[in-house]
Design an enzyme around this catalytic site. Structure first.
Site, PDB file in Angstrom:
ATOM      1  N   SER A 145       0.849  -1.193   0.000  1.00 36.32           N
ATOM      2  CA  SER A 145       0.000   0.000   0.000  1.00 36.32           C
ATOM      3  C   SER A 145       0.882   1.239   0.000  1.00 36.32           C
ATOM      4  O   SER A 145       2.069   1.182   0.358  1.00 36.32           O
ATOM      5  CB  SER A 145      -0.889   0.011   1.246  1.00 36.32           C
ATOM      6  OG  SER A 145      -1.536   1.257   1.417  1.00 36.32           O
ATOM      7  N   TYR A 147      -3.000  -1.296  10.026  1.00 34.59           N
ATOM      8  CA  TYR A 147      -2.955  -1.305   8.561  1.00 34.59           C
ATOM      9  C   TYR A 147      -1.583  -0.838   8.089  1.00 34.59           C
ATOM     10  O   TYR A 147      -0.962  -1.466   7.219  1.00 34.59           O
ATOM     11  CB  TYR A 147      -4.057  -0.407   7.997  1.00 34.59           C
ATOM     12  CG  TYR A 147      -4.244  -0.551   6.509  1.00 34.59           C
ATOM     13  CD1 TYR A 147      -5.083  -1.526   5.988  1.00 34.59           C
ATOM     14  CD2 TYR A 147      -3.565   0.280   5.616  1.00 34.59           C
ATOM     15  CE1 TYR A 147      -5.246  -1.671   4.612  1.00 34.59           C
ATOM     16  CE2 TYR A 147      -3.724   0.145   4.250  1.00 34.59           C
ATOM     17  CZ  TYR A 147      -4.569  -0.832   3.748  1.00 34.59           C
ATOM     18  OH  TYR A 147      -4.718  -0.981   2.391  1.00 34.59           O
TER      19      TYR A 147
END
Length: 252
Positions: free
Chosen positions: A142, A155
């Site tokens: 990401s 995350y």
């Protein structure tokens, strides 16, 4: 999507089996569709039976086989993967995010388990089949592998961990002819990011920092995955390729 697929040979993945986790919607589903469009036998997994049933009944998705698989369950993975018989590409796309809640230990550990640990479980279970095919693994990192978001510590940690895991597995599996790479999506319009792109002020802020001056679509990630798993990338391994429209290296 078709313009992307037209870039590649139509039978590029004919006769090959591709497994995509977290593929009943969003990024994972788009990647599954991309490989299916190139002739692959695609197995797409998820945990929501409702989403699986919906996908199985969608005429546009008949070329994809949808199966339920909990990527947190090692025993289930160890039983499921060998049942495929053969495997050429593993795409680890399963992922969740729990804004603010991730500061509690239970939520933190769940996000880490789904986003990072599952990639390791699936990679290890797939190793024998991928060794036989000299296949490839594509993990999903990401932009938050490189940036910080103070609402989602798990995350951020899991996606940063994916970058390291990708490098380590590339060296571990390299002698067996298996390549391991990752993609690092930016801001793409999915259900996970809807609370941002549905608000014009927030969406505009993202667009202004992005070099392409637009949000990404899930289709924007497909061509990169098709390339990384293809013979065109036979000497590419251990790398994480940003597909973020220039967001990470942009400025406000």
């Amino acid at each position: 999507m078709q313009a992307i697929l037209d870039t590649f040979r139509k039978d590029l993945y004919a006769g090959q089996t591709v497994l995509v986790s977290g593929a009943t919607s969003g990024i994972g589903l788009a990647i599954a569709q991309g490989f299916a469009g190139m002739g692959a036998t695609v197995v797409a997994t998820g945990t929501s039976q409702e989403k699986i049933d919906r996908a199985r009944n969608d005429p546009a998705l008949l070329a994809i086989r949808f199966e339920r698989l909990d990527v947190r369950d090692r025993s289930a993975i160890d039983a499921f993967v060998p049942s495929l018989g053969s495997l050429s590409v593993l795409v680890n796309a399963a992922g969740i995010v729990k804004p603010d809640a991730e500061f509690s230990e239970d939520a933190y550990m769940e996000v880490i388990d789904v986003n990072m640990n599952s990639a390791m479980r699936l990679a290890m279970a797939s190793h024998p089949l991928l060794k036989a095919s000299k296949g490839a693994i594509i993990n999903t990192a990401s932009m938050l592998s490189y940036l910080a978001d103070d609402r989602v510590p798990a995350y951020c940690a899991s996606k940063t961990g994916i970058v390291g895991l990708t490098r380590a597995l590339a060296h571990k599996f390299g002698p067996d002819g298996i390549r391991v790479n990752a993609i690092a999506p930016g801001y793409h319009k999915t259900a996970m990011t809807q609370d941002i792109w549905s608000v014009p002020e927030l969406a505009g802020k993202i667009e202004r920092r992005t070099a392409m001056k637009r949000w990404g679509t899930v289709e924007d990630l497909v061509g990169t995955c098709l390339f990384l798993a293809s013979p065109a990338a036979l000497y590419v391994t251990g790398t994480t390729l940003p597909v973020d429209g220039g967001y990470v290296n942009g400025g406000w």
